[in-house]
Scaffold this active site. Sequence first.
Site, PDB file in Angstrom:
ATOM      1  N   LYS A 191      -9.269   5.457 -18.669  1.00 40.12           N
ATOM      2  CA  LYS A 191      -9.744   5.871 -20.240  1.00 40.12           C
ATOM      3  C   LYS A 191      -8.475   5.680 -21.303  1.00 40.12           C
ATOM      4  O   LYS A 191      -7.889   4.711 -21.417  1.00 40.12           O
ATOM      5  CB  LYS A 191     -10.292   7.030 -19.904  1.00 40.12           C
ATOM      6  CG  LYS A 191     -11.181   7.376 -18.993  1.00 40.12           C
ATOM      7  CD  LYS A 191     -12.518   6.627 -18.947  1.00 40.12           C
ATOM      8  CE  LYS A 191     -13.295   6.348 -17.867  1.00 40.12           C
ATOM      9  NZ  LYS A 191     -13.613   7.767 -17.057  1.00 40.12           N
ATOM     10  N   ARG A 212       0.737  -1.205  -0.029  1.00 41.56           N
ATOM     11  CA  ARG A 212      -0.009   0.050  -0.065  1.00 41.56           C
ATOM     12  C   ARG A 212       0.973   1.405   0.113  1.00 41.56           C
ATOM     13  O   ARG A 212       0.794   2.340  -0.666  1.00 41.56           O
ATOM     14  CB  ARG A 212      -1.046   0.212   1.281  1.00 41.56           C
ATOM     15  CG  ARG A 212      -1.781   1.265   1.404  1.00 41.56           C
ATOM     16  CD  ARG A 212      -2.895   1.210   2.233  1.00 41.56           C
ATOM     17  NE  ARG A 212      -2.763   0.572   3.366  1.00 41.56           N
ATOM     18  CZ  ARG A 212      -2.065   0.903   4.597  1.00 41.56           C
ATOM     19  NH1 ARG A 212      -1.278   1.974   4.441  1.00 41.56           N
ATOM     20  NH2 ARG A 212      -2.002  -0.182   5.516  1.00 41.56           N
ATOM     21  N   TYR A 217     -17.286  15.842 -15.055  1.00 45.46           N
ATOM     22  CA  TYR A 217     -17.510  14.402 -15.072  1.00 45.46           C
ATOM     23  C   TYR A 217     -18.557  14.161 -14.078  1.00 45.46           C
ATOM     24  O   TYR A 217     -18.429  14.931 -12.813  1.00 45.46           O
ATOM     25  CB  TYR A 217     -16.268  13.600 -14.545  1.00 45.46           C
ATOM     26  CG  TYR A 217     -16.502  12.077 -14.371  1.00 45.46           C
ATOM     27  CD1 TYR A 217     -16.732  11.119 -15.575  1.00 45.46           C
ATOM     28  CD2 TYR A 217     -16.451  11.404 -13.296  1.00 45.46           C
ATOM     29  CE1 TYR A 217     -17.292  10.029 -15.568  1.00 45.46           C
ATOM     30  CE2 TYR A 217     -16.416  10.086 -13.155  1.00 45.46           C
ATOM     31  CZ  TYR A 217     -16.920   9.462 -14.242  1.00 45.46           C
ATOM     32  OH  TYR A 217     -17.373   8.274 -13.814  1.00 45.46           O
ATOM     33  N   ASP A 226      -8.660  17.993 -14.080  1.00 46.01           N
ATOM     34  CA  ASP A 226      -8.942  16.499 -14.504  1.00 46.01           C
ATOM     35  C   ASP A 226      -8.585  16.371 -15.943  1.00 46.01           C
ATOM     36  O   ASP A 226      -9.165  16.875 -16.862  1.00 46.01           O
ATOM     37  CB  ASP A 226     -10.422  16.229 -14.163  1.00 46.01           C
ATOM     38  CG  ASP A 226     -10.732  14.634 -14.453  1.00 46.01           C
ATOM     39  OD1 ASP A 226     -10.101  14.100 -15.337  1.00 46.01           O
ATOM     40  OD2 ASP A 226     -11.602  14.162 -13.961  1.00 46.01           O
TER      41      ASP A 226
HETATM   42  C1  LIG Z   1     -14.129   8.052 -15.754  1.00 44.05           C
HETATM   43  C2  LIG Z   1     -13.722   9.668 -15.403  1.00 44.05           C
HETATM   44  C3  LIG Z   1     -13.494   9.664 -14.027  1.00 44.05           C
HETATM   45  C4  LIG Z   1     -13.439   8.588 -12.965  1.00 44.05           C
HETATM   46  O1  LIG Z   1     -12.514   7.451 -13.194  1.00 44.05           O
HETATM   47  P1  LIG Z   1     -12.710   6.182 -12.768  1.00 44.05           P
HETATM   48  O2  LIG Z   1     -11.655   5.596 -13.362  1.00 44.05           O
HETATM   49  O3  LIG Z   1     -13.972   5.725 -13.493  1.00 44.05           O
HETATM   50  O4  LIG Z   1     -12.940   6.271 -11.224  1.00 44.05           O
HETATM   51  C5  LIG Z   1     -13.046  11.117 -13.798  1.00 44.05           C
HETATM   52  N1  LIG Z   1     -13.049  12.060 -14.521  1.00 44.05           N
HETATM   53  C6  LIG Z   1     -13.399  11.887 -15.995  1.00 44.05           C
HETATM   54  C7  LIG Z   1     -13.258  13.048 -16.897  1.00 44.05           C
HETATM   55  C8  LIG Z   1     -13.560  10.780 -16.447  1.00 44.05           C
HETATM   56  O5  LIG Z   1     -13.960  10.463 -17.629  1.00 44.05           O
END
Ligand SMILES: *Cc1c(COP(=O)(O)O)cnc(C)c1O
Length: 418
Positions: free
Chosen positions: A232, A83, A135, A207
């Site tokens: 993603k 961890r 998001y 983000d």
């Molecule tokens: C999918 C997504 C998240 C969250 O990510 P997870 O891996 O599903 O927890 C956050 N921000 C954006 C822009 C996303 O597309």
Amino acid sequence: MDPHPREAAPAGSSRGYARIDRDVLTQTDEEIRMKSPMHFRTKAIHIGNPTDRATGAVVPPIYVASTFVMEEAGKPQEYDYSRSGNPTRGNFETTIAALEGGVRGLAFASGMAASHCATMLLESGQHVIAGTDIYGGTYRLLHKICCRSGISVSLADTTILENLEQAVRPETKMLWLETPGNPRMSITDLRQAALWAKQRGILTVVDNTFATPVLTRPLEMGIDIVVHSATKYLGGHSDLLGGAIVVGDADLGQRLYYTQNATGGVMSPWDSFLASRGLKTLELRVREQCRSAQEIANFLSRHPRVSRVLYPGLTEHPGHSLAKKQMDGAYGAMLSFEVEGDLTQTKRLVESTKLFRLAVSLGAVESLIEQPATMSHASYDRADRQEFGITDSLVRLSVGLEHPSDLIRDLAEALGKL
Ligand SMILES: *Cc1c(COP(=O)(O)O)cnc(C)c1O
């Protein structure tokens, strides 16, 4: 565990390698980084991917161990418990930090775990401003979870600086941005926002999931923290769940690391390996996907059943000229469009494509289609959805790596049935 306070990893260190070889490998990484500056795709392949000194394997092994033998009771060593630190996770963290131009990367179990870690920098009584085009899960995190700890949230259309001025309060400590926004692909001026926030002692978070470091490197524009859903584009193949944080300041990195270790949302060794593998082709995938997205946007903007296309690569998009300046040579592979139809007709449309598969998520080799109002942004309050233009007839596409002509035919057939 973690009996020892950990030092922030210096830039280019090969955190995440077998102790016995650390000196050699650290030197190799440093040499690569300092003496011969590399292009993005070269870094993606060489940084954080040290040759296995034991066997010569070009791909570092996956370290599944949860714990590491101590040389001496109580003596600090690089790895003691997974961890707190794991060599396979460390490799991915080294690569993503290099690609974002940061000094410290941290890998999480999901994008939300990464986002949550960033929000845990806030304390009770503090205030965060977030974009209106973000998001759905981040909206939920801020409004339904952070608020339980006495943190308040205001949403603002961050494409206009005056809106930040109106939303700011003495207790505002964080500005949360996404560009291109989700699902309307709005473009926020990161340099301007970073400057505005810095003057007011406000921490900035971007983000960067949609743009990826291929197209936008927020740290280079003065942003403090980059957050990713590695699920993603970074992973790129819909086969892992992960998140990342990258910062350009070692002390801030250490504060985030402390929280990550204390709360435990770390990326698994297997997902770390897949994420590292994904990064090697990140630029190639993203640039090709952007080319297809541009073709598809052009096609949709001429289609009689499509009332509006939201893609920053189209000159009529309000953020086009800014995106041209801020994004590196392409406009992303996400796009949204509005059709002439109600919720039910739109639902039928997203259910009738064959190559574009009906699913949330994005950024992978296979193209996806979805309806934000009922899927990715269902966690928004209905009133906020309406106010922020997430209409019932909005459709969002994640353009994958299939041949663009096949994708266009698929959309043409589905639209023909509207
Ligand atoms: C999918 C997504 C998240 C969250 O990510 P997870 O891996 O599903 O927890 C956050 N921000 C954006 C822009 C996303 O597309």
